[in-house]
Design a protein around this motif. Structure first.
Motif, short mmCIF file in Angstrom:
data_model
loop_
_atom_site.label_atom_id
_atom_site.label_comp_id
_atom_site.label_asym_id
_atom_site.label_seq_id
_atom_site.Cartn_x
_atom_site.Cartn_y
_atom_site.Cartn_z
N ASP A 131 0.55 -1.22 0.29
CA ASP A 131 0.41 0.31 0.30
C ASP A 131 0.90 1.61 -0.24
OD1 ASP A 131 -2.22 -1.80 0.29
OD2 ASP A 131 -2.62 -1.34 2.38
N HIS A 132 1.87 1.73 0.34
CA HIS A 132 2.63 2.70 0.98
C HIS A 132 3.87 1.82 0.47
CE1 HIS A 132 -0.42 4.21 3.09
NE2 HIS A 132 -0.10 3.49 4.20
N PRO A 133 4.08 2.51 -1.43
CA PRO A 133 5.77 1.31 -1.69
C PRO A 133 7.02 2.37 -0.78
CG PRO A 133 4.60 1.99 -3.51
CD PRO A 133 3.82 2.41 -2.16
N SER A 134 6.86 3.28 -0.85
CA SER A 134 7.64 4.21 0.79
C SER A 134 8.49 2.98 1.57
CB SER A 134 7.66 5.43 0.97
OG SER A 134 6.76 5.07 1.70
N LEU A 135 7.26 2.42 2.52
CA LEU A 135 8.00 1.67 3.39
C LEU A 135 8.89 0.32 2.71
CD1 LEU A 135 4.54 1.50 5.43
CD2 LEU A 135 6.43 2.63 5.98
N ALA A 136 9.09 -0.34 1.60
CA ALA A 136 9.36 -0.57 0.85
C ALA A 136 11.27 -1.09 1.73
CB ALA A 136 9.76 -0.69 -0.16
N LYS A 137 11.98 0.29 1.73
CA LYS A 137 13.54 0.09 1.93
C LYS A 137 13.61 0.18 3.61
CE LYS A 137 13.72 5.23 2.06
NZ LYS A 137 14.24 6.10 1.47
N HIS A 138 12.04 -0.31 4.50
CA HIS A 138 12.32 -0.30 5.33
C HIS A 138 11.96 -2.06 5.79
CE1 HIS A 138 13.18 3.38 6.36
NE2 HIS A 138 12.60 4.36 5.48
N CYS A 139 11.52 -2.48 4.84
CA CYS A 139 10.50 -3.76 4.79
C CYS A 139 11.37 -5.17 5.79
CB CYS A 139 10.50 -4.48 3.94
SG CYS A 139 9.39 -6.02 4.01
N SER A 140 12.67 -4.83 5.06
CA SER A 140 13.61 -6.02 5.98
C SER A 140 14.36 -5.04 7.39
CB SER A 140 15.22 -5.64 5.44
OG SER A 140 14.94 -6.63 4.02
N SER A 141 14.06 -4.40 8.08
CA SER A 141 14.57 -4.27 9.20
C SER A 141 13.17 -3.86 10.16
CB SER A 141 15.22 -2.90 9.72
OG SER A 141 14.28 -1.89 9.12
N ILE A 142 12.41 -3.97 9.49
CA ILE A 142 10.80 -4.36 10.23
C ILE A 142 10.57 -6.01 10.53
CG2 ILE A 142 8.50 -3.95 10.74
CD1 ILE A 142 9.17 -1.52 8.97
N ALA A 143 10.60 -6.69 9.53
CA ALA A 143 10.88 -8.22 9.41
C ALA A 143 11.56 -8.16 10.49
CB ALA A 143 10.63 -9.00 8.08
N ARG A 144 12.91 -7.76 10.94
CA ARG A 144 13.97 -8.32 11.86
C ARG A 144 13.22 -8.25 12.91
NH1 ARG A 144 17.83 -5.74 9.13
NH2 ARG A 144 18.23 -7.16 7.98
N ALA A 145 12.82 -7.23 13.27
CA ALA A 145 12.46 -6.62 14.64
C ALA A 145 11.65 -7.67 15.08
CB ALA A 145 12.39 -5.24 14.21
N LEU A 146 10.41 -8.23 14.05
CA LEU A 146 8.79 -8.63 13.92
C LEU A 146 9.67 -10.35 14.75
CD1 LEU A 146 6.74 -7.97 11.81
CD2 LEU A 146 6.41 -7.35 13.86
N GLY A 147 11.07 -10.71 13.57
CA GLY A 147 11.14 -12.18 13.99
C GLY A 147 11.74 -11.97 15.46
N GLN A 148 12.70 -10.73 16.11
CA GLN A 148 13.48 -11.13 18.01
C GLN A 148 11.95 -11.14 18.43
OE1 GLN A 148 15.84 -8.26 16.48
NE2 GLN A 148 17.31 -8.28 15.61
N ALA A 149 10.87 -10.37 18.20
CA ALA A 149 9.95 -9.92 19.19
C ALA A 149 9.19 -10.64 19.05
CB ALA A 149 9.37 -8.47 18.61
N ALA A 150 8.89 -11.67 18.23
CA ALA A 150 8.12 -12.77 18.09
C ALA A 150 9.47 -13.95 19.02
CB ALA A 150 8.18 -13.67 16.22
#
Length: 156
Positions: A107-126
């Motif tokens: 929905d917001h392609p400008s977030l694509a460059k942050h996707c990896s860091s967000i997914a990594r943080a989600l993995g750590q939290a999970a």
């Protein structure tokens, strides 16, 4: 046969400016590399928590120290998304949260460059919430498998 008292190289040359520069670099270069590496290491967030960061004294301007700067700074969109998705992990399984991450990036392609860091943080939290084995079962290739690397980082 005459023996010279001057030190010579294999080719009979004493060297010159090139040899002097080479010796100087051999002494100075390791010092420069160690110092630059030390400075780089102090700027890395080693806590694994995306929220906390270490600031060097030179990073803080006098205006930031004043009481007038106590105003709340608006949160960046990627930080707001990360925080919202980590909050969702309390109620939803990591698979659903990863789907929401993918939808947000679509929905917001400008977030694509942050996707990896967000997914990594989600993995750590999970991994902290569900345990590494259970959290790893939800890993899928959202943002280049960064979720799985986050789980692994939290487990190590």
């Amino acid at each position: 046969m005459k023996h010279s008292t001057n030190p010579q190289t294999r080719r009979g040359h004493r060297g010159g400016p090139a040899r002097h520069i080479g010796r100087t670099l051999a002494l100075v270069l390791p010092v420069v590399l160690v110092l630059s590496g030390t400075l780089a290491v102090t700027r890395v967030n080693w806590t694994g928590s995306p929220r906390s960061s270490v600031l060097a004294a030179s990073d803080v301007s006098p205006a930031e120290v004043s009481p007038a700067s106590a105003k709340k700074v608006p949160e960046a969109p990627q930080d707001a998304l990360r925080d919202r998705l980590i909050g969702e992990l309390q109620d939803k399984n990591p698979g659903e949260v990863l789907t929401h991450l993918q939808q947000a990036v679509n929905d917001h392609p400008s977030l694509a460059k942050h996707c990896s860091s967000i997914a990594r943080a989600l993995g750590q939290a999970a991994a902290r919430i569900y345990g590494a084995s259970h959290a790893q079962s939800y890993a899928r290739p959202v943002c280049d498998t960064s979720f799985a690397s986050g789980v692994l980082a939290a487990h190590s």
